[in-house]
Write a protein that holds these residues in place. Structure first.
Motif, PDB file in Angstrom:
ATOM      1  N   LEU A 164       0.826  -1.203   0.000  1.00 52.95           N
ATOM      2  CA  LEU A 164       0.000   0.000   0.000  1.00 52.95           C
ATOM      3  C   LEU A 164       0.864   1.258   0.000  1.00 52.95           C
ATOM      4  O   LEU A 164       1.933   1.273   0.626  1.00 52.95           O
ATOM      5  CB  LEU A 164      -0.899   0.028   1.238  1.00 52.95           C
ATOM      6  N   PRO A 165       0.413   2.331  -0.640  1.00 55.00           N
ATOM      7  CA  PRO A 165       1.133   3.610  -0.537  1.00 55.00           C
ATOM      8  C   PRO A 165       1.113   4.160   0.887  1.00 55.00           C
ATOM      9  O   PRO A 165       2.025   4.880   1.296  1.00 55.00           O
ATOM     10  CB  PRO A 165       0.366   4.530  -1.487  1.00 55.00           C
ATOM     11  N   GLY A 166       0.056   3.825   1.625  1.00 56.26           N
ATOM     12  CA  GLY A 166      -0.036   4.197   3.038  1.00 56.26           C
ATOM     13  C   GLY A 166       0.253   2.983   3.890  1.00 56.26           C
ATOM     14  O   GLY A 166       1.340   2.437   3.865  1.00 56.26           O
ATOM     15  N   ARG A 167      -0.755   2.520   4.617  1.00 57.29           N
ATOM     16  CA  ARG A 167      -0.569   1.322   5.421  1.00 57.29           C
ATOM     17  C   ARG A 167      -1.932   0.752   5.799  1.00 57.29           C
ATOM     18  O   ARG A 167      -2.974   1.363   5.544  1.00 57.29           O
ATOM     19  CB  ARG A 167       0.244   1.611   6.685  1.00 57.29           C
ATOM     20  N   ALA A 168      -1.909  -0.418   6.395  1.00 56.18           N
ATOM     21  CA  ALA A 168      -3.111  -1.066   6.917  1.00 56.18           C
ATOM     22  C   ALA A 168      -2.979  -1.204   8.430  1.00 56.18           C
ATOM     23  O   ALA A 168      -1.867  -1.265   8.964  1.00 56.18           O
ATOM     24  CB  ALA A 168      -3.303  -2.436   6.275  1.00 56.18           C
ATOM     25  N   TRP A 169      -4.126  -1.273   9.083  1.00 52.09           N
ATOM     26  CA  TRP A 169      -4.176  -1.482  10.532  1.00 52.09           C
ATOM     27  C   TRP A 169      -5.166  -2.605  10.836  1.00 52.09           C
ATOM     28  O   TRP A 169      -6.224  -2.688  10.213  1.00 52.09           O
ATOM     29  CB  TRP A 169      -4.658  -0.232  11.267  1.00 52.09           C
ATOM     30  N   PRO A 170      -4.882  -3.451  11.825  1.00 45.94           N
ATOM     31  CA  PRO A 170      -5.853  -4.467  12.223  1.00 45.94           C
ATOM     32  C   PRO A 170      -6.898  -3.908  13.203  1.00 45.94           C
ATOM     33  O   PRO A 170      -6.575  -3.107  14.083  1.00 45.94           O
ATOM     34  CB  PRO A 170      -4.999  -5.531  12.933  1.00 45.94           C
ATOM     35  N   VAL A 171      -8.119  -4.354  13.032  1.00 46.30           N
ATOM     36  CA  VAL A 171      -9.201  -4.143  13.990  1.00 46.30           C
ATOM     37  C   VAL A 171      -9.669  -5.536  14.401  1.00 46.30           C
ATOM     38  O   VAL A 171     -10.109  -6.316  13.553  1.00 46.30           O
ATOM     39  CB  VAL A 171     -10.345  -3.321  13.375  1.00 46.30           C
ATOM     40  N   LEU A 172      -9.554  -5.829  15.688  1.00 40.71           N
ATOM     41  CA  LEU A 172      -9.734  -7.207  16.153  1.00 40.71           C
ATOM     42  C   LEU A 172     -10.882  -7.319  17.155  1.00 40.71           C
ATOM     43  O   LEU A 172     -11.110  -6.418  17.956  1.00 40.71           O
ATOM     44  CB  LEU A 172      -8.445  -7.712  16.818  1.00 40.71           C
ATOM     45  N   GLY A 173     -11.573  -8.435  17.074  1.00 40.73           N
ATOM     46  CA  GLY A 173     -12.650  -8.658  18.026  1.00 40.73           C
ATOM     47  C   GLY A 173     -13.454  -9.890  17.689  1.00 40.73           C
ATOM     48  O   GLY A 173     -12.944 -10.843  17.099  1.00 40.73           O
ATOM     49  N   VAL A 174     -14.724  -9.841  18.067  1.00 42.21           N
ATOM     50  CA  VAL A 174     -15.596 -11.008  18.009  1.00 42.21           C
ATOM     51  C   VAL A 174     -16.837 -10.662  17.200  1.00 42.21           C
ATOM     52  O   VAL A 174     -17.508  -9.660  17.467  1.00 42.21           O
ATOM     53  CB  VAL A 174     -15.997 -11.443  19.431  1.00 42.21           C
ATOM     54  N   HIS A 175     -17.133 -11.487  16.200  1.00 47.70           N
ATOM     55  CA  HIS A 175     -18.321 -11.255  15.390  1.00 47.70           C
ATOM     56  C   HIS A 175     -19.559 -11.603  16.205  1.00 47.70           C
ATOM     57  O   HIS A 175     -19.618 -12.663  16.832  1.00 47.70           O
ATOM     58  CB  HIS A 175     -18.261 -12.121  14.123  1.00 47.70           C
ATOM     59  N   PRO A 176     -20.577 -10.724  16.201  1.00 47.90           N
ATOM     60  CA  PRO A 176     -21.747 -10.986  17.059  1.00 47.90           C
ATOM     61  C   PRO A 176     -22.528 -12.233  16.687  1.00 47.90           C
ATOM     62  O   PRO A 176     -23.238 -12.783  17.527  1.00 47.90           O
ATOM     63  CB  PRO A 176     -22.597  -9.719  16.880  1.00 47.90           C
ATOM     64  N   ALA A 177     -22.405 -12.693  15.436  1.00 43.04           N
ATOM     65  CA  ALA A 177     -23.120 -13.915  15.054  1.00 43.04           C
ATOM     66  C   ALA A 177     -22.539 -15.157  15.712  1.00 43.04           C
ATOM     67  O   ALA A 177     -23.171 -16.224  15.689  1.00 43.04           O
ATOM     68  CB  ALA A 177     -23.099 -14.092  13.533  1.00 43.04           C
ATOM     69  N   LEU A 178     -21.368 -15.027  16.338  1.00 44.23           N
ATOM     70  CA  LEU A 178     -20.791 -16.172  17.036  1.00 44.23           C
ATOM     71  C   LEU A 178     -21.728 -16.683  18.123  1.00 44.23           C
ATOM     72  O   LEU A 178     -21.769 -17.888  18.401  1.00 44.23           O
ATOM     73  CB  LEU A 178     -19.429 -15.799  17.633  1.00 44.23           C
ATOM     74  N   ILE A 179     -22.494 -15.783  18.730  1.00 41.19           N
ATOM     75  CA  ILE A 179     -23.364 -16.236  19.818  1.00 41.19           C
ATOM     76  C   ILE A 179     -24.375 -17.257  19.303  1.00 41.19           C
ATOM     77  O   ILE A 179     -24.677 -18.259  19.982  1.00 41.19           O
ATOM     78  CB  ILE A 179     -24.063 -15.042  20.510  1.00 41.19           C
ATOM     79  N   SER A 180     -24.893 -17.055  18.097  1.00 42.31           N
ATOM     80  CA  SER A 180     -25.850 -18.016  17.538  1.00 42.31           C
ATOM     81  C   SER A 180     -25.170 -19.332  17.203  1.00 42.31           C
ATOM     82  O   SER A 180     -25.742 -20.415  17.416  1.00 42.31           O
ATOM     83  CB  SER A 180     -26.502 -17.423  16.289  1.00 42.31           C
ATOM     84  N   GLN A 181     -23.946 -19.238  16.693  1.00 41.26           N
ATOM     85  CA  GLN A 181     -23.186 -20.457  16.396  1.00 41.26           C
ATOM     86  C   GLN A 181     -22.975 -21.269  17.671  1.00 41.26           C
ATOM     87  O   GLN A 181     -23.126 -22.501  17.679  1.00 41.26           O
ATOM     88  CB  GLN A 181     -21.833 -20.079  15.792  1.00 41.26           C
ATOM     89  N   LEU A 182     -22.626 -20.578  18.755  1.00 37.46           N
ATOM     90  CA  LEU A 182     -22.347 -21.273  20.013  1.00 37.46           C
ATOM     91  C   LEU A 182     -23.621 -21.858  20.622  1.00 37.46           C
ATOM     92  O   LEU A 182     -23.615 -22.983  21.142  1.00 37.46           O
ATOM     93  CB  LEU A 182     -21.679 -20.310  20.995  1.00 37.46           C
ATOM     94  N   VAL A 183     -24.706 -21.104  20.560  1.00 36.39           N
ATOM     95  CA  VAL A 183     -25.974 -21.607  21.106  1.00 36.39           C
ATOM     96  C   VAL A 183     -26.442 -22.826  20.304  1.00 36.39           C
ATOM     97  O   VAL A 183     -26.889 -23.831  20.871  1.00 36.39           O
ATOM     98  CB  VAL A 183     -27.031 -20.489  21.123  1.00 36.39           C
ATOM     99  N   ASP A 184     -26.304 -22.750  18.989  1.00 38.95           N
ATOM    100  CA  ASP A 184     -26.678 -23.901  18.159  1.00 38.95           C
ATOM    101  C   ASP A 184     -25.795 -25.120  18.460  1.00 38.95           C
ATOM    102  O   ASP A 184     -26.211 -26.262  18.250  1.00 38.95           O
ATOM    103  CB  ASP A 184     -26.559 -23.543  16.675  1.00 38.95           C
ATOM    104  N   ASP A 185     -24.589 -24.850  18.963  1.00 40.05           N
ATOM    105  CA  ASP A 185     -23.652 -25.930  19.269  1.00 40.05           C
ATOM    106  C   ASP A 185     -23.856 -26.495  20.675  1.00 40.05           C
ATOM    107  O   ASP A 185     -23.086 -27.363  21.108  1.00 40.05           O
ATOM    108  CB  ASP A 185     -22.213 -25.399  19.115  1.00 40.05           C
ATOM    109  N   GLY A 186     -24.841 -25.949  21.399  1.00 38.92           N
ATOM    110  CA  GLY A 186     -25.159 -26.517  22.699  1.00 38.92           C
ATOM    111  C   GLY A 186     -24.864 -25.645  23.901  1.00 38.92           C
ATOM    112  O   GLY A 186     -25.186 -26.024  25.038  1.00 38.92           O
ATOM    113  N   HIS A 187     -24.257 -24.480  23.704  1.00 36.97           N
ATOM    114  CA  HIS A 187     -24.002 -23.559  24.818  1.00 36.97           C
ATOM    115  C   HIS A 187     -25.270 -22.792  25.159  1.00 36.97           C
ATOM    116  O   HIS A 187     -26.086 -22.503  24.275  1.00 36.97           O
ATOM    117  CB  HIS A 187     -22.908 -22.555  24.446  1.00 36.97           C
TER     118      HIS A 187
END
Length: 282
Positions: A77-100
Motif C-alpha cells: 500500500l502507498p499508506g498502510r493497513a491497521w488491524p481491527v480485532l474482536g468477536v463477530h456478534p453472530a458467534l453467539i448463535s453459532q455457540l448456542v446452536d452448538d449446545g451452549h
C-alpha cells in the motif's frame, strides 16, 4: 487500472483472508486502483479456524493470522493497513446452536474481546470489533449480546481506542452511544460499520453505494467509507469489491465533493482512530 488519486483513500472495513481467500493480493488490487489505507477486520473465527473457538487461545490464532496479513498488506500500500480485532456478534448463535446456553456463549465471547484488547494494548491492533446480531434472536441471546458489546465499550475506554460495531440496521443508535459514554468511551469513537448515510448517536462507516454516500454528504456529519469486502472465493466481490472505495472517491471528486472526501478519509479517521492518513502516505 485506475491511477493514484491526490488524496488518502481509506477503506474503513475490509476483510483479508490469508487462509481461504486472496489475502494480500486483494490489498494490492485496492492499491492499484488508488487505495492507500485499510482497516482490516478479522474474519469470524469459524471462517479462519474451520471450527468454533473454545478459549482465548483460539481467538488469538485468528488475531495472529489477521495481524500477519495486515503487516504484509502494508507492504503493498502507498499508506498502510491497521488491524481491527474482536468477536463477530453472530458467534453467539453459532455457540448456542452448538449446545451452549446464552450466558456461556457471552462469557466466551467476552474472553475473546479481552484477548483482542491485549493486541491493542501491546501495539499491533488499532481498535476493537463487537456488536450484536442483525437478525431476530431470543430475548436471552439479545441481552447476552448487549452484555458482550458493553464489555467491548469497557475495554475500548480502558485502551483509549475506537470500536467498530456490527449491528442491526436502523438510524437511531443514541442508546448505544449512552452506554458507551457511561463507560468512559466517547460516542464518536463507536463506529457503526455497514451504515447507511444517516445515523444518530455514533459515527457512521458508510457502505459505499452512491445513494448512501450522497445522503451522508447531505447530512453534513463525520463519516467514513467502506466496502465490507469479505474475501471469500465463493462470493467474489462481496459485499462490495476492493476497487469500490477508490472508484467512489474518484466519482466524488469529479462531482466537486472535495471537502467530503477530506472528511471521510482524513478528518474523521483522525478524530475516531487517531491516525494520520495524509502523514502516512509515501
Amino acid at each position: 487500472m485506475d491511477g493514484a488519486l491526490d488524496t488518502p483513500v481509506l477503506d474503513d472495513h475490509m476483510h483479508l483472508d490469508p487462509v481461504h481467500g486472496r489475502g494480500v493480493e486483494a490489498a494490492a488490487e485496492f492499491a492499484d486502483n488508488g487505495g492507500t489505507h485499510l482497516l482490516v477486520v478479522n474474519k469470524p473465527s469459524w471462517h479462519l479456524l474451520d471450527d468454533l473457538p473454545s478459549d482465548a487461545e483460539d481467538f488469538r490464532k485468528v488475531f495472529d493470522l489477521t495481524v500477519d496479513v495486515v503487516e504484509r498488506a502494508s507492504e503493498v500500500l502507498p499508506g498502510r493497513a491497521w488491524p481491527v480485532l474482536g468477536v463477530h456478534p453472530a458467534l453467539i448463535s453459532q455457540l448456542v446452536d452448538d449446545g451452549h446456553d446464552p450466558a456461556e456463549a457471552r462469557d466466551l465471547m467476552q474472553t475473546g474481546l479481552d484477548a483482542a484488547a491485549e493486541y491493542v494494548a501491546d501495539g499491533p491492533a488499532l481498535g476493537l470489533k463487537s456488536g450484536r446480531p442483525h437478525y431476530d434472536v431470543s430475548d436471552a441471546v439479545w441481552e447476552a449480546s448487549n452484555d458482550v458489546m458493553r464489555r467491548g465499550f469497557d475495554l475500548a475506554a480502558e485502551a483509549g481506542c475506537a470500536i467498530q460495531l456490527h449491528a442491526e440496521g436502523g438510524e437511531d443508535f443514541t442508546e448505544v452511544a449512552e452506554w458507551a459514554e457511561d463507560r468512559g468511551l466517547p460516542a464518536d469513537r463507536v463506529v457503526k460499520h455497514y451504515s447507511g448515510g444517516r445515523l444518530q448517536g455514533i459515527t457512521k462507516s458508510v457502505i459505499s453505494n452512491k445513494e448512501d454516500l450522497e445522503l451522508a454528504i447531505e447530512e453534513d456529519e463525520p463519516f467514513m467509507m467502506e466496502t465490507d469486502y469479505i474475501d471469500d472465493p465463493d462470493r467474489p466481490g462481496a459485499v462490495l469489491g476492493v476497487k469500490t472505495v477508490p472508484r467512489r472517491v474518484r466519482w466524488l471528486l469529479e462531482e466537486g465533493h472535495d471537502e467530503a472526501v477530506r472528511r471521510a478519509h482524513v478528518e474523521t479517521p483522525a478524530a475516531v482512530y487517531d491516525i494520520d492518513t495524509a502523514g502516512t502516505l509515501e
